[in-house]
Structure formats: C-alpha cells, structure tokens
Design an enzyme around this catalytic site. Structure first.
Site, PDB file in Angstrom:
ATOM      1  N   LYS A  64       0.855  -1.194   0.000  1.00 52.74           N
ATOM      2  CA  LYS A  64       0.000   0.000   0.000  1.00 52.74           C
ATOM      3  C   LYS A  64       0.888   1.240   0.000  1.00 52.74           C
ATOM      4  CE  LYS A  64      -4.269   0.970   2.547  1.00 52.74           C
ATOM      5  NZ  LYS A  64      -4.824   0.877   3.895  1.00 52.74           N
TER       6      LYS A  64
HETATM    7  C1  E4P Z   1      -8.243   1.394   4.401  1.00 55.21           C
HETATM    8  O1  E4P Z   1      -7.430   0.967   3.639  1.00 55.21           O
HETATM    9  C2  E4P Z   1      -8.084   2.673   5.128  1.00 55.21           C
HETATM   10  O2  E4P Z   1      -6.838   2.743   5.694  1.00 55.21           O
HETATM   11  C3  E4P Z   1      -9.179   2.834   6.137  1.00 55.21           C
HETATM   12  O3  E4P Z   1     -10.387   2.375   5.582  1.00 55.21           O
HETATM   13  C4  E4P Z   1      -9.292   4.230   6.692  1.00 55.21           C
HETATM   14  O4  E4P Z   1     -10.461   4.325   7.460  1.00 55.21           O
HETATM   15  P1  E4P Z   1     -10.728   5.526   8.494  1.00 55.21           P
HETATM   16  O5  E4P Z   1     -11.019   6.764   7.697  1.00 55.21           O
HETATM   17  O6  E4P Z   1     -11.919   5.087   9.279  1.00 55.21           O
HETATM   18  O7  E4P Z   1      -9.484   5.667   9.305  1.00 55.21           O
END
Ligand code: E4P
Length: 219
Positions: free
Chosen positions: A83
């Site tokens: 990622k």
């Molecule tokens: C997923 O890959 C993201 O890191 C995550 O969904 C972020 O979510 P949040 O906005 O609730 O922190």
C-alpha cells in the site's frame, strides 16, 4: 463485491475469517499502532490467516525508501499487496512495484483525478476514503460513482475500486449498488451487516413454535 476487513487485530481477523465471508485484509499505520506488535511479523501472521490479498502500507514518503520497504513487504508472503500513498512519489513507487509484478493498493484517494493517475501507474487497487469525505461535509459516495464510471469508460484499466473509510452498512450497500469491486470494512461494520430486528423477532418465534411441536430433526 468482495469484502476485505480493515483491521490489524489478528484475533478479529481470525474470528471473521472463520465465517468464510472475508476475501482479504487492509491495514494502515494507525491500525498497526492500535494492534501493537512488530509490523512484519504481524503481516506474516495475517497472510497465513487469510489467503486473499493483505494490504501492508509503506512507512516512508520518498520514492527510494518506499520502493525498498515495498519490496521488503512483498517478500513476506505471496498474498501481500503493498500500500502506498497517493503522492507523486507514491505513484512512482506504485509503477516500479507493478512493473516488478507486485500488486499495489494506492491509498488516501480523495478525487477522481487522483484515481485516474493511480490507474495509469498500474495500481491493482485504488482506495477512495468515503467516510473521511463525509466527515468534511461532502458526499463520499459521489467519488465512488465517478471513479466506477471513469474506469468503466476504459476497458484497459484493470485497477479495482476498493471502497475505504467505511463507517456503516449503508456505505456497503451504496458501494455495491454503484458496482465497486471491493469494500473494506471495520470488523464492527461487518458484524452489523448480519443484523435485522425482524430476523431476531422471527427467529425467536420459530424457535418457540418448534419447541411446541416436541419434535427433533435429528431423531
Ligand atoms: C483502508 O485501507 C483505510 O486505511 C481505512 O479504511 C481508513 O479508514 P478511516 O477513515 O476510518 O481511518
């Protein structure tokens, strides 16, 4: 639509994987901080618990270090997806890793233009954050609609739309109606999907009436 779970909590991951409904996992540095433990070991354990794609995020923000970190993470298991953030260096890293055959999830996407760039960089997944857009008074799902429409215009784009920052079951339903490829759900939201008060009420009645029949299916 595929369901990923958005957590680095190994116990939660194992518990939910046992339902047979989990297609993959996404993590981020904040989730890793919450769960504790050594990141690379944690990723290895998650990859064993879930055979599907497991997103593990780089920590650096410059190209050279992100590339090295991405290669290190990709070497942990064959189901690791690296990622990277949606920055110029992040997309350069995405392109380099994708060219080496490593799948990349481009995260922190907040516009359709950014999603187009990620597709051009060879991302396997683009992660638009719907909840964080809702939080600032915009309609996060409009972004999903735009990206799904744009990607559909170009059959050569292989990038999957991974709806992230999901906060409630309605986000999941809306994402599915729009034809998003994947939704990554906090464990609490995945558990909420099972629930309906009429299911509970109906089941209570069926259990009570069955008891009155005095029968057993297994006799
Ligand atoms: C997923 O890959 C993201 O890191 C995550 O969904 C972020 O979510 P949040 O906005 O609730 O922190």
């Amino acid at each position: 639509m595929k369901f990923f779970i958005d957590t680095a909590d190994l116990a939660e991951i194992r518990d939910l994987a046992a339902t047979g409904l989990v297609d993959g996992v996404t993590t981020n540095p904040s989730l890793v901080l919450k769960s504790g433990g050594r990141f690379v070991d944690l990723v290895a354990e998650i990859c064993k618990a879930v055979p599907g794609p497991v997103s593990a995020e780089v920590a650096a923000t410059d190209f050279a270090t992100m590339l090295k970190e991405g290669q290190r993470l990709a070497a942990i298991a064959s189901n690791v997806v690296v990622k990277v953030p949606l920055t110029a260096d992040g997309l350069k890293t995405c392109k380099a890793l994708a060219d080496q055959g490593t799948p990349v999830n481009v995260t922190l996407c907040f516009s359709a233009a950014q999603a187009l760039l990620a597709a051009k960089a060879g991302a396997a997944y683009i992660s638009p954050f719907v909840g964080r857009l809702d939080d600032i008074g915009t309609e996060g799902m409009d972004l999903i609609a735009d990206i799904v429409q744009i990607y559909a215009n170009y059959p050569s784009i292989q990038t999957e739309v991974l709806v992230a920052s999901v906060r409630n079951p309605m986000h999941v339903v809306q994402a599915a109606k729009l034809g998003a490829d994947v939704c990554t759900l906090p464990p609490s939201v995945l558990r909420q999907l099972f629930n309906h008060p009429l299911t509970d009420k109906g089941l209570q009645q069926f259990v009570a009436d069955w008891a009155k029949t005095g029968q057993s299916i297994l006799d």
